[in-house]
Motif scaffolding. Structure first.
Motif, PDB file in Angstrom:
ATOM      1  N   HIS A   1       0.920   4.221  -2.749  1.00 39.01           N
ATOM      2  CA  HIS A   1       0.589   5.603  -2.372  1.00 39.01           C
ATOM      3  C   HIS A   1       1.710   6.560  -2.781  1.00 39.01           C
ATOM      4  O   HIS A   1       1.465   7.739  -3.032  1.00 39.01           O
ATOM      5  CB  HIS A   1       0.319   5.698  -0.865  1.00 39.01           C
TER       6      HIS A   1
ATOM      7  N   GLU B   1      -9.130  -0.386  -2.839  1.00 37.51           N
ATOM      8  CA  GLU B   1      -8.887   1.004  -3.270  1.00 37.51           C
ATOM      9  C   GLU B   1      -8.036   1.088  -4.541  1.00 37.51           C
ATOM     10  O   GLU B   1      -7.861   2.176  -5.105  1.00 37.51           O
ATOM     11  CB  GLU B   1      -8.227   1.801  -2.125  1.00 37.51           C
ATOM     12  N   PHE B   2      -7.466  -0.055  -4.999  1.00 38.06           N
ATOM     13  CA  PHE B   2      -6.583  -0.031  -6.177  1.00 38.06           C
ATOM     14  C   PHE B   2      -7.186  -0.831  -7.329  1.00 38.06           C
ATOM     15  O   PHE B   2      -8.060  -1.671  -7.140  1.00 38.06           O
ATOM     16  CB  PHE B   2      -5.204  -0.617  -5.832  1.00 38.06           C
TER      17      PHE B   2
ATOM     18  N   ARG C   1       0.839  -1.221   0.000  1.00 32.57           N
ATOM     19  CA  ARG C   1       0.000   0.000   0.000  1.00 32.57           C
ATOM     20  C   ARG C   1       0.868   1.263   0.000  1.00 32.57           C
ATOM     21  O   ARG C   1       0.632   2.203  -0.738  1.00 32.57           O
ATOM     22  CB  ARG C   1      -0.889   0.014   1.247  1.00 32.57           C
TER      23      ARG C   1
END
Length: 697
Positions: free
Chosen positions: A476, A512-513, A472
């Protein structure tokens, strides 16, 4: 007829049935095949123990004594365990047969002295030998027993009575029957290298008196085997150089210089400059170039290959680059077109998916000379593909092509074109000398400036949540991630299911990806679309199998996670790791395994974490797995038919054999001197055997 060519069925103790078994299971057809079926280990039979000295954790031992009595125990219908109580005067032990007990009772006599040989264990507080060997002591000379050979046999052979001991007896019969074997090496080599004679070596390797004699016999037989492989390769290479004139590229002209001055995206490394100089000398020499270019993933081999092709274009010739997969061919096409942007050169693609009108245009352009560089897969070697003037060929990842395919390219041209073979699988020197002995070798041993070495770490699969946090964080920061599943064989349905299930699970972990998925079972179009989504940055995580091992270039991808890393070979792990570390950012490779690992696997993982040096990794891989198992050597017809030598462990002997062979080829390039008649005759004999010499060279 040479006695070694005699059919094995005529050896006393063989006959038609055993011949069939020996042929099917071990490939033994003749006396010579049996003589070259070498023991895999030896046990010292020179020492006799007393029963009193024995313990249950000793290896194979022998004792001398006599049987006191037999006892039988029923073990169900028509099964019995037969035990002979045996003594040598110091203590009593048991000899046990679960099979063949009836034979033992009929054959062995109470009171007769026997030499018993076997593995001692303890049962009911007494030393016990299960299925031991028994020999009549009056017929055995214990002082001359020496080391007993052990031969590999299959389960089917053992069931039909052809165990190691039976093979040993057949070999003994053969060795006693053979006349002295003729020598196959000249006397001066035997003297200079302190080698045992051939006849003595064969007899000693099967029945050595001691470890020193055994070692000398093995060295002699290994040397001979490696020597003839090297002599054949070097004779072939020398012959090839004399027979085939190469196109002379006399100038480095406008195309090359314009590219060098205006198009280079970054300065060449010293290693790249050195290799280009070596290639320039070759292509200007008048002899056909055959050069192997080794370099780690990302070292800039494609740029060197392109600049070499530009020299061919400057001299009025066409060039071609052949890749093993459509994905890699398309990757090469994009890379080359990017490099040549703005230059007046025509580059075309030819793979299985180029069809119809587009294909016709490519074939026409090759024939009329308007296409300067062709990029393709093995579709390039089809008969319909003809060039106007093919002068330079690059073969990428050679180990994926058979030798016959490489040779077919030569027929596309009046003279054979210059050939540059590229590989990102670093090949240890001893293997390169044998796999690619007919090629000159160039090495790119430095990475382009600004590249940071990839950091490799080992993580147990119980710590996945920590790993996911790290992924993650990288995403990010704007990076992309590969997650590789071990679909080793495209047919392994359970692996494919693991990938599908794993992909769904990862979508839950990273809602979220955006994720892409690629494996070899997908249609080429779908695979290409998924790849492109990742390359363009539309997706952040690419979940894949080893189809991404070669050729995917995404500088923004900085993390490579390899799940079940214990299922991959070293060279495959190294290739996968090479997919990251292609940009300026620090990159990471994470090897995920279960807690329980074998000793060999632990070594592999440790080597990967310790070094990024492809040559060190290749040497370690060769030692751990042997040459026949190395990535690609098996399937392309290059596995070695070596009976006793081991390229991984006999590196010094490979070099010694090559040095001797090189002196002879230099001294007698046309193979006509009487001085070396013994060698050329032997080489002719060997070439008639089943050894695939063309594949080796």
């Amino acid at each position: 007829m040479n006695i070694l060519d005699q059919d094995i069925k005529f050896l006393p103790g063989v006959g038609p049935n055993r011949k069939k078994m020996l042929s099917n299971e071990l490939g033994i057809e003749t006396y010579g095949d049996l003589l070259e079926y070498f023991p895999y280990k030896y046990v010292d039979r020179s020492k006799v123990y007393t029963i009193h000295e024995l313990t249950g954790d000793m290896p194979y031992v022998q004792v001398v004594g006599h049987i006191l009595s037999f006892e039988s125990f029923q073990m169900g219908p028509r099964k019995e365990r037969v035990v002979a109580h045996f003594t040598d005067g110091t203590a009593i032990c048991d000899l046990t047969w679960f099979n063949g007990g009836k034979y033992a009772k009929q054959t062995y006599r109470i009171g007769t002295e026997y030499v018993v040989f076997g593995k001692p264990t303890v049962f009911n507080n007494r030393i016990n030998f299960t299925h031991p060997d028994l020999d009549d002591a009056s017929k055995v000379d214990l002082s001359s027993m020496g080391l007993q050979p052990y031969y590999n046999t299959s389960e089917r052979m053992k069931k039909s009575g052809l165990n190691s001991r039976a093979i040993e007896r057949l070999t003994k019969t053969l060795v006693e029957k053979l006349p002295p074997l003729p020598e196959t090496l000249p006397g001066y080599i035997l003297n200079e290298r302190y080698l045992m004679g051939r006849d003595e070596a064969f007899r000693t390797v099967h029945y050595p008196q001691n470890a020193r004699d055994l070692e000398r016999a093995r060295v002699r037989l290994k040397f001979e085997e490696l020597f003839y492989v090297q002599l054949n390769i070097l004779r072939y290479a020398s012959d090839h150089r004399r027979k085939y004139r190469g196109y002379v590229f006399s100038q480095v002209g406008e195309v090359f210089n314009s590219f060098y001055c205006n198009q280079l995206p970054f300065p060449l490394t010293e290693a790249q400059k050195r290799v280009i100089r070596e290639i320039r000398v070759d292509v200007g020499s008048g002899r056909q170039m055959n050069r192997l270019l080794q370099g780690d993933v990302g070292s800039g081999k494609t740029l060197v290959a392109l600049m070499s092709m530009l020299i061919a274009i400057d001299n009025g010739y066409q060039a071609c680059i052949m890749a093993p997969t459509e994905i890699l061919a398309e990757q090469h096409l994009q890379t080359i077109m990017q490099f040549l942007k703005g230059m007046d050169l025509r580059v075309a693609l030819l793979t299985g998916i180029v069809k119809g009108k587009r294909r016709e245009e490519v074939l026409e352009g090759l024939l009329d000379g308007t296409i300067h560089i062709l990029v393709g897969t093995h579709a390039v070697i089809e008969d319909t593909v003809q060039f106007a003037r093919l002068g330079f060929v690059v073969v990428d990842e050679q180990h994926r092509f058979g030798v016959a395919q490489r040779a077919k390219l030569w027929s596309k041209s009046e003279n054979p074109p210059h050939v540059l073979v590229m590989t990102a699988t670093p090949i240890p020197r001893t293997l390169a000398m044998t796999l690619y002995g007919d090629l000159d070798v160039s090495v790119i041993d430095e990475l382009p400036p600004g590249r940071k070495p990839v950091r490799t770490t080992h993580v147990f699969d119980s710590r996945m949540s920590t790993l996911y946090d790290g992924i993650r964080q990288q995403i990010h920061e704007g990076r992309q991630v590969y997650i590789v599943f071990p679909l080793i064989e495209e047919s392994e349905k359970s692996d494919l299911k693991n990938l599908e299930d794993g992909f769904e699970a990862l979508r839950q972990v990273f809602p979220e990806f955006r994720l892409s998925k690629v494996h070899g079972k997908m249609k080429p179009k779908d695979k290409e679309e998924e790849m492109q989504r990742f390359v363009s940055g539309e997706t952040q995580i690419l979940v894949a199998t080893t189809v991404i091992e070669v050729g995917v270039n995404v500088p923004n991808a900085s993390v490579m996670v390899i799940l079940d890393a214990q299922r991959f070979g070293l060279s495959q792990l190294h290739q996968l790791r090479g997919r990251v570390g292609r940009g300026a950012d620090q990159s990471f490779c994470i090897l995920v395994t279960p807690l329980k690992l074998s000793e060999d696997t632990r070594k592999r993982i440790d080597i990967m974490c310790d070094t990024n040096d492809g040559f060190r990794i290749a040497e370690a891989d060769l030692k751990l797995r042997g040459p026949g198992d190395l990535e690609g050597t098996q399937q392309s017809g290059m596995a070695f038919d070596l009976k006793i030598a081991d390229i991984a462990r006999d590196g010094q002997l490979v070099q010694m054999a090559r040095d001797e062979a090189q002196k002879i080829v230099d001294d007698d390039p046309e193979c006509r001197s009487d001085k070396y008649a013994i060698l050329w005759n032997r080489l002719r004999q060997l070439r008639k055997t089943n050894i695939n010499w063309a594949a080796i060279s």
